[in-house]
Design a protein around this motif. Sequence first.
Motif, PDB file in Angstrom:
ATOM      1  N   ARG A 128      42.016  14.355 -36.373  1.00  0.00           N
ATOM      2  CA  ARG A 128      43.180  13.459 -36.422  1.00  0.00           C
ATOM      3  C   ARG A 128      43.595  13.211 -37.871  1.00  0.00           C
ATOM      4  O   ARG A 128      44.773  13.285 -38.224  1.00  0.00           O
ATOM      5  N   PHE A 129      42.606  12.947 -38.722  1.00  0.00           N
ATOM      6  CA  PHE A 129      42.951  12.644 -40.111  1.00  0.00           C
ATOM      7  C   PHE A 129      43.453  13.872 -40.849  1.00  0.00           C
ATOM      8  O   PHE A 129      44.257  13.761 -41.769  1.00  0.00           O
ATOM      9  N   GLU A 130      42.985  15.044 -40.444  1.00  0.00           N
ATOM     10  CA  GLU A 130      43.512  16.248 -41.055  1.00  0.00           C
ATOM     11  C   GLU A 130      45.004  16.380 -40.747  1.00  0.00           C
ATOM     12  O   GLU A 130      45.807  16.714 -41.625  1.00  0.00           O
ATOM     13  N   ARG A 131      45.358  16.082 -39.493  1.00  0.00           N
ATOM     14  CA  ARG A 131      46.782  16.142 -39.129  1.00  0.00           C
ATOM     15  C   ARG A 131      47.591  15.143 -39.951  1.00  0.00           C
ATOM     16  O   ARG A 131      48.653  15.462 -40.480  1.00  0.00           O
ATOM     17  N   VAL A 132      47.059  13.915 -40.059  1.00  0.00           N
ATOM     18  CA  VAL A 132      47.763  12.877 -40.816  1.00  0.00           C
ATOM     19  C   VAL A 132      47.960  13.320 -42.255  1.00  0.00           C
ATOM     20  O   VAL A 132      49.057  13.245 -42.814  1.00  0.00           O
ATOM     21  N   ARG A 133      46.893  13.860 -42.829  1.00  0.00           N
ATOM     22  CA  ARG A 133      46.937  14.259 -44.231  1.00  0.00           C
ATOM     23  C   ARG A 133      47.952  15.380 -44.440  1.00  0.00           C
ATOM     24  O   ARG A 133      48.773  15.333 -45.354  1.00  0.00           O
ATOM     25  N   ASN A 134      47.908  16.385 -43.560  1.00  0.00           N
ATOM     26  CA  ASN A 134      48.842  17.495 -43.695  1.00  0.00           C
ATOM     27  C   ASN A 134      50.281  17.044 -43.519  1.00  0.00           C
ATOM     28  O   ASN A 134      51.176  17.475 -44.242  1.00  0.00           O
ATOM     29  N   ARG A 135      50.480  16.152 -42.561  1.00  0.00           N
ATOM     30  CA  ARG A 135      51.832  15.667 -42.317  1.00  0.00           C
ATOM     31  C   ARG A 135      52.361  14.946 -43.551  1.00  0.00           C
ATOM     32  O   ARG A 135      53.483  15.195 -44.009  1.00  0.00           O
ATOM     33  N   GLU A 136      51.534  14.072 -44.123  1.00  0.00           N
ATOM     34  CA  GLU A 136      51.982  13.291 -45.274  1.00  0.00           C
ATOM     35  C   GLU A 136      52.167  14.184 -46.501  1.00  0.00           C
ATOM     36  O   GLU A 136      53.104  13.994 -47.268  1.00  0.00           O
ATOM     37  N   THR A 137      51.283  15.146 -46.674  1.00  0.00           N
ATOM     38  CA  THR A 137      51.432  16.060 -47.806  1.00  0.00           C
ATOM     39  C   THR A 137      52.724  16.864 -47.673  1.00  0.00           C
ATOM     40  O   THR A 137      53.482  17.024 -48.638  1.00  0.00           O
ATOM     41  N   GLY A 138      52.973  17.337 -46.469  1.00  0.00           N
ATOM     42  CA  GLY A 138      54.190  18.101 -46.237  1.00  0.00           C
ATOM     43  C   GLY A 138      55.437  17.268 -46.501  1.00  0.00           C
ATOM     44  O   GLY A 138      56.391  17.731 -47.133  1.00  0.00           O
ATOM     45  N   ALA A 139      55.393  16.020 -46.056  1.00  0.00           N
ATOM     46  CA  ALA A 139      56.538  15.132 -46.263  1.00  0.00           C
ATOM     47  C   ALA A 139      56.746  14.886 -47.748  1.00  0.00           C
ATOM     48  O   ALA A 139      57.876  14.818 -48.238  1.00  0.00           O
ATOM     49  N   TRP A 143      60.080  15.421 -50.529  1.00  0.00           N
ATOM     50  CA  TRP A 143      60.629  14.109 -50.878  1.00  0.00           C
ATOM     51  C   TRP A 143      61.396  14.197 -52.190  1.00  0.00           C
ATOM     52  O   TRP A 143      60.937  14.824 -53.144  1.00  0.00           O
ATOM     53  N   ILE A 144      62.591  13.605 -52.247  1.00  0.00           N
ATOM     54  CA  ILE A 144      63.276  13.489 -53.533  1.00  0.00           C
ATOM     55  C   ILE A 144      63.780  12.074 -53.722  1.00  0.00           C
ATOM     56  O   ILE A 144      64.133  11.396 -52.750  1.00  0.00           O
ATOM     57  N   GLU A 153      59.685   2.922 -56.279  1.00  0.00           N
ATOM     58  CA  GLU A 153      58.600   1.983 -55.936  1.00  0.00           C
ATOM     59  C   GLU A 153      57.912   2.406 -54.644  1.00  0.00           C
ATOM     60  O   GLU A 153      56.679   2.440 -54.545  1.00  0.00           O
ATOM     61  N   HIS A 154      58.769   2.743 -53.679  1.00  0.00           N
ATOM     62  CA  HIS A 154      58.213   3.191 -52.400  1.00  0.00           C
ATOM     63  C   HIS A 154      57.336   4.417 -52.614  1.00  0.00           C
ATOM     64  O   HIS A 154      56.244   4.531 -52.053  1.00  0.00           O
ATOM     65  N   GLU A 155      57.791   5.321 -53.462  1.00  0.00           N
ATOM     66  CA  GLU A 155      57.045   6.555 -53.693  1.00  0.00           C
ATOM     67  C   GLU A 155      55.662   6.264 -54.256  1.00  0.00           C
ATOM     68  O   GLU A 155      54.678   6.887 -53.856  1.00  0.00           O
ATOM     69  N   ARG A 156      55.604   5.282 -55.198  1.00  0.00           N
ATOM     70  CA  ARG A 156      54.303   4.934 -55.787  1.00  0.00           C
ATOM     71  C   ARG A 156      53.348   4.388 -54.730  1.00  0.00           C
ATOM     72  O   ARG A 156      52.194   4.796 -54.646  1.00  0.00           O
ATOM     73  N   ASP A 157      53.853   3.449 -53.903  1.00  0.00           N
ATOM     74  CA  ASP A 157      53.008   2.877 -52.835  1.00  0.00           C
ATOM     75  C   ASP A 157      52.514   3.960 -51.896  1.00  0.00           C
ATOM     76  O   ASP A 157      51.351   4.000 -51.499  1.00  0.00           O
ATOM     77  N   TRP A 158      53.431   4.828 -51.583  1.00  0.00           N
ATOM     78  CA  TRP A 158      53.132   5.883 -50.605  1.00  0.00           C
ATOM     79  C   TRP A 158      52.079   6.836 -51.174  1.00  0.00           C
ATOM     80  O   TRP A 158      51.152   7.268 -50.477  1.00  0.00           O
ATOM     81  N   ALA A 159      52.211   7.159 -52.472  1.00  0.00           N
ATOM     82  CA  ALA A 159      51.239   8.047 -53.106  1.00  0.00           C
ATOM     83  C   ALA A 159      49.853   7.424 -53.058  1.00  0.00           C
ATOM     84  O   ALA A 159      48.848   8.102 -52.812  1.00  0.00           O
ATOM     85  N   ALA A 160      49.809   6.087 -53.258  1.00  0.00           N
ATOM     86  CA  ALA A 160      48.513   5.398 -53.195  1.00  0.00           C
ATOM     87  C   ALA A 160      47.926   5.525 -51.798  1.00  0.00           C
ATOM     88  O   ALA A 160      46.729   5.786 -51.623  1.00  0.00           O
ATOM     89  N   LEU A 161      48.788   5.351 -50.805  1.00  0.00           N
ATOM     90  CA  LEU A 161      48.331   5.461 -49.418  1.00  0.00           C
ATOM     91  C   LEU A 161      47.805   6.878 -49.145  1.00  0.00           C
ATOM     92  O   LEU A 161      46.757   7.054 -48.520  1.00  0.00           O
TER      93      LEU A 161
END
Lengths: 297, 250
Positions: A128-139, A143-144, A153-161
């Motif tokens: 499950r976490f592999e899917r989550v990780r791949n999905r977020e990495t792909g997104a 991202w621009i 700001e959102h990008e920084r928070d998201w990168a931390a997540l």
Amino acid sequence: MPAAVLLRTGGRVYLVGTDARTAVPIALDPNGPGPDRPNPAAAQRIVELVSGGDVALAEPGLSRYLEGLGLRPRPAELAELRRARAAVPRGPFSADREALLGAARRRLAETLASPEETLLALAREEERFERVRNRETGAAESWIAADEGTLREHERDWAALRSEIGRHHDHLLERLERAAESVAPNLSAVVGPRVAARLLAAAGGIAPLGRMSASRLQLLGSRRRTGGLRGPKYGVLVRAVRAARVPPIREGAYARSLAALAVLAARADATTRRRIDGPLVARRDRRIRQLCERERR
Amino acid sequence: MTDRARYRPLPGSPRLWRRTTDEPPSFWTEALCDPPSVYGERIAFALSTVLRRWDPSRSKLGAAISKGWDRLLPTAGERWLYLGAATGTTLSHVADLVGPSGAAYGVEKSVRPFAKLLRLAERYPNIGPLLADVRRWTEYAEWVPPVDGLYVDVAQPDQVAIARENARVFLKPNALLLLALKTASMGRELSARQHLERAVRELEGGIEVEEALPLDPFHRRHFLVGGRATPALFEAAVSRPIARRAARRS
């Protein structure tokens, strides 16, 4: 002459006399010769009730209550068992309910804590976490945003997540690999611990995996293909196949060989628990070399 | 329209009601727990109690009842042993039928469904959950008294042998056996009908089969087989835990 029957009911042990009417509870003595042994008075009572006759057991696990009493228990015949079960006094369900639920909770906790169940749960979480990780990495790759502003700001928070998710996933992998290597050492050596864990999760445990044919193991974890009539093609084993870096045209042949070796490893892990991974890994590597060479010719 | 006119009791089981205003009629059991809903089924407040709708597509016994099965059912005050309880969807209705003075013992082997079954049992006053393998009756015999009925829904190749072996140990004389037969688990060599005939033959001499009903269209290639234990069932001498896959033939 009918036998006295020893049986366990609702957490208590009873001896049902040869008349199949008297059911005597056998007291357990925590300070006796061992846990779950009858105390001397109860032992005396057993000998009296049996009075030289036979003793039959409702379940094999009960023989320990009779050790040291000089009695020779045997498994109960069906008729004896049924008579004894009918003779034991029973209250309403509500009287047993708490004890039954307690036993069920204990049993469930024990099963869940076993290394095998832990491995299955870890494998599912890792997937499950592999899917989550791949999905977020792909997104993140698509991202621009402008250099400044709310989106930044959102990008920084998201990168931390994302890095948090990555860290958790790495920890999961570590735990999973350790668990796979202890539950299925041979299989882990042949296909790698991660693939071994996924195979175990797909099969539902080491015992079902050990009963499987190589062809089934090869397709284990594959999804049904959409459209058309053809069957599934890749199971979880494909990762181990890709990792071997045989020429793509040879991957199918290698997958069959690897599945054949993996199933031997799984059987050893499921039954004898002997380490047989040395020769298996050697054969696997020889096969890889062979397939690579054929390509060059 | 009064409740008494809308809901008609079934002769086989006083806590089971048929709602006549639905087309086709729906079936409802008197709920024993609060909140009443167990698996998302519909609830009705009627007859000065709470009723739970028995979904025929989620339960083989429910499907049989929808198709007219009205005898050989669990009734109030009885004790039932249920093999293959899973998360307790059907078991909760069986528990409703036997009511507060009865008991329903559910055996399930898989851990994850059993965790849900245990949570259900914690809110139901008369469900006894048992985490064990139905092939090894010694693992749960200590908790299960002699029962008035045995319900078997295990979807295994040797399901008939499992039913028979458990019936020998647990059933009272002349008690009921309900077997939800999944023929797809018994091999593809025979048709569903042939599997049913073979199952009935295997039960013969121990269980007197009184009814067998196909569960189409709710559960394809499934049957509900109902019968009573005969004295012959208890005669053979030794009863042992069943060897795995013993019944798979040809």
